[in-house]
Write a protein that holds these residues in place. Structure first.
Motif, PDB file in Angstrom:
ATOM      1  N   PRO A  47       0.814  -1.225   0.000  1.00  0.00           N
ATOM      2  CA  PRO A  47       0.000   0.000   0.000  1.00  0.00           C
ATOM      3  C   PRO A  47       0.840   1.265   0.000  1.00  0.00           C
ATOM      4  CG  PRO A  47       0.031  -0.984   2.172  1.00  0.00           C
ATOM      5  CD  PRO A  47       0.691  -1.968   1.256  1.00  0.00           C
ATOM      6  N   ASN A  85      -3.884  10.749   5.173  1.00  0.00           N
ATOM      7  CA  ASN A  85      -2.811   9.770   5.305  1.00  0.00           C
ATOM      8  C   ASN A  85      -1.531  10.315   4.669  1.00  0.00           C
ATOM      9  OD1 ASN A  85      -1.115   7.338   4.542  1.00  0.00           O
ATOM     10  ND2 ASN A  85      -2.781   6.330   5.642  1.00  0.00           N
ATOM     11  N   SER A  95      -7.415   6.344   4.069  1.00  0.00           N
ATOM     12  CA  SER A  95      -6.967   5.163   3.341  1.00  0.00           C
ATOM     13  C   SER A  95      -7.502   5.293   1.920  1.00  0.00           C
ATOM     14  CB  SER A  95      -7.489   3.881   4.015  1.00  0.00           C
ATOM     15  OG  SER A  95      -8.802   3.574   3.578  1.00  0.00           O
ATOM     16  N   SER A 295      -8.465  -1.850   4.518  1.00  0.00           N
ATOM     17  CA  SER A 295      -7.977  -0.940   5.541  1.00  0.00           C
ATOM     18  C   SER A 295      -8.975  -0.767   6.671  1.00  0.00           C
ATOM     19  CB  SER A 295      -7.636   0.423   4.923  1.00  0.00           C
ATOM     20  OG  SER A 295      -8.683   0.891   4.104  1.00  0.00           O
ATOM     21  N   VAL A 323      -4.766   4.360  11.676  1.00  0.00           N
ATOM     22  CA  VAL A 323      -5.192   3.643  10.484  1.00  0.00           C
ATOM     23  C   VAL A 323      -4.268   2.463  10.250  1.00  0.00           C
ATOM     24  CG1 VAL A 323      -3.816   5.135   8.941  1.00  0.00           C
ATOM     25  CG2 VAL A 323      -5.758   3.845   8.025  1.00  0.00           C
ATOM     26  N   PRO A 325      -3.407   0.255   7.149  1.00  0.00           N
ATOM     27  CA  PRO A 325      -3.584   0.005   5.715  1.00  0.00           C
ATOM     28  C   PRO A 325      -3.553  -1.491   5.392  1.00  0.00           C
ATOM     29  CG  PRO A 325      -1.951   1.727   6.108  1.00  0.00           C
ATOM     30  CD  PRO A 325      -2.216   1.050   7.426  1.00  0.00           C
ATOM     31  N   SER A 326      -3.888  -1.802   4.160  1.00  0.00           N
ATOM     32  CA  SER A 326      -3.962  -3.189   3.724  1.00  0.00           C
ATOM     33  C   SER A 326      -2.643  -3.921   3.955  1.00  0.00           C
ATOM     34  CB  SER A 326      -4.318  -3.228   2.236  1.00  0.00           C
ATOM     35  OG  SER A 326      -4.551  -4.550   1.798  1.00  0.00           O
ATOM     36  N   SER A 344     -14.100  -0.277   8.914  1.00  0.00           N
ATOM     37  CA  SER A 344     -13.249  -0.797   7.847  1.00  0.00           C
ATOM     38  C   SER A 344     -14.026  -0.894   6.543  1.00  0.00           C
ATOM     39  CB  SER A 344     -12.704  -2.178   8.226  1.00  0.00           C
ATOM     40  OG  SER A 344     -13.736  -3.154   8.140  1.00  0.00           O
TER      41      SER A 344
END
Length: 364
Positions: A47, A85, A95, A295, A323, A325-326, A344
């Motif tokens: 990501p 972000n 995200s 995310s 956060v 992220p993936s 999410s």
């Protein structure tokens, strides 16, 4: 297969003819796969969004300053400050699929009504005195409540008190923007109903455990419940841990109680693009490190602890947001009882069959 040992044989000798070929590609708006495959098809998600923590102690004073300087009303619509972000190039996206903001409404202020295709919710970490009016139904906003504004529902807010109030907003704006599905429409210049009932009409109809009104048997895309009240969330989490004390299988793992907010007409997520959950950890609990496709965003509701994101530990206290992220590794650690709200993009990932989870010492 160890991909690090694979060399790209599709890197021909740099010649005038090759440069001309690539130039001709550019003029026709073409991009050859062999020059970009590592970015387009990584071995695991890579990501651009980064794990990040926002401190409530810094967010709230900034929101208060904006309340002193920036009026609320038509045009800007909301005094909402998006959490950007650091890895996403300055956009106000937390995200690639989710948007989060702190919204601030001053004493006796009204945010006018509008509606949009994007799905939205509000979560209140502290304060009370604001009502959000959703499709004409006034909904009280209080500490610990999750409040829904599904897509294309008219909504506005009014503060009935002499004190300001702040909360977090969550929406699927980045997902909607990327896929060009957004619509927007102005509503009333103020709000359509200034009543301040303790419970909204939607709650009075729907919020009775295990009971569904026969007048509402058609399933709905999003939940018809406008507010999920803290007293019910708190009781559910408390009972899970009490049952665990009694040796009953009630928690997701030892010392970790959790609930998912659901649409009572389907048993699924509250909205088609956003999942909302609440987690409570006993003091001393450490959750296994896990990675998920998609995310997630968390806000600390109460207590103290930390989160470990890709090996880096961040200390947390009430109001702090972070956060994940993936495919970023995440583990929670509770110093005291540790309560966290989370949301999410899991419904999107699951519906498209992209969902995947890896838990340390296990796969799923």
């Amino acid at each position: 297969m160890d991909h690090s040992n694979v060399s790209n044989v599709m890197k021909p000798e740099d010649t005038a003819e090759l440069r001309q070929l690539y130039s001709d590609f550019e003029s026709e708006h073409l991009k050859p796969l062999w020059t970009q495959i590592d970015d387009l098809m990584p071995v695991v998600p890579n990501p651009k969004a980064v794990a990040h923590v926002w401190k409530w102690s810094k967010l709230l004073p900034l929101a208060q300053r904006s309340g002193d300087l920036v009026p609320v009303g038509r045009g800007g619509e909301r005094r909402a400050i998006g959490l950007a972000n650091p890895g996403l190039g300055g956009r106000a996206y937390i995200s690639p699929t989710l948007w989060a903001a702190i919204q601030y409404l001053g004493p006796k202020e009204t945010a006018p009504e509008h509606r949009h295709a994007q799905n939205a919710f509000r979560f209140v970490v502290e304060g009370e005195g604001v009502w959000t009016v959703v499709n004409g139904d006034p909904v009280r906003m209080s500490r610990g409540d999750l409040l829904l504004t599904p897509g294309w529902h008219f909504h506005g807010h009014h503060n009935d008190t002499d004190q300001p109030m702040a909360w977090i907003d969550g929406l699927d704006i980045p997902f909607s923007y990327q896929n060009d599905v957004g619509f927007f429409e102005f509503g009333s210049e103020r709000v359509t109903d200034y009543a301040t009932p303790r419970f909204s009409r939607g709650e009075r109809l729907w919020c009775h455990p295990g009971l569904r009104p026969l007048s509402e048997l058609k399933d709905t895309v999003s939940s018809p419940i406008g507010a999920y009240r803290w007293e019910h969330t708190d009781r559910s989490l408390t009972e899970q841990l009490l049952l665990e004390d009694e040796g009953q299988p009630a928690t997701v793992e030892q010392g970790h109680a959790a609930v998912r907010y659901i649409n009572p007409t389907t048993g699924g997520d509250v909205m088609p693009t956003i999942r909302a959950e609440f987690h409570r950890l006993r003091a001393g609990t450490i959750t296994p490190s896990r990675r998920d496709v998609g995310s997630s965003v968390f806000q600390v509701f109460e207590g103290a602890g930390s989160v470990v994101l890709n090996g880096a530990e961040h200390m947390l206290e009430t109001g702090d947001l972070f956060v994940v992220p993936s495919w970023v590794a995440c583990s929670l650690r509770a110093q005291t009882q540790f309560d966290l709200f989370s949301f999410s993009d899991a419904p999107i990932m699951e519906r498209l069959n992209f969902a995947r989870t890896h838990i340390e010492n296990g796969d799923r």
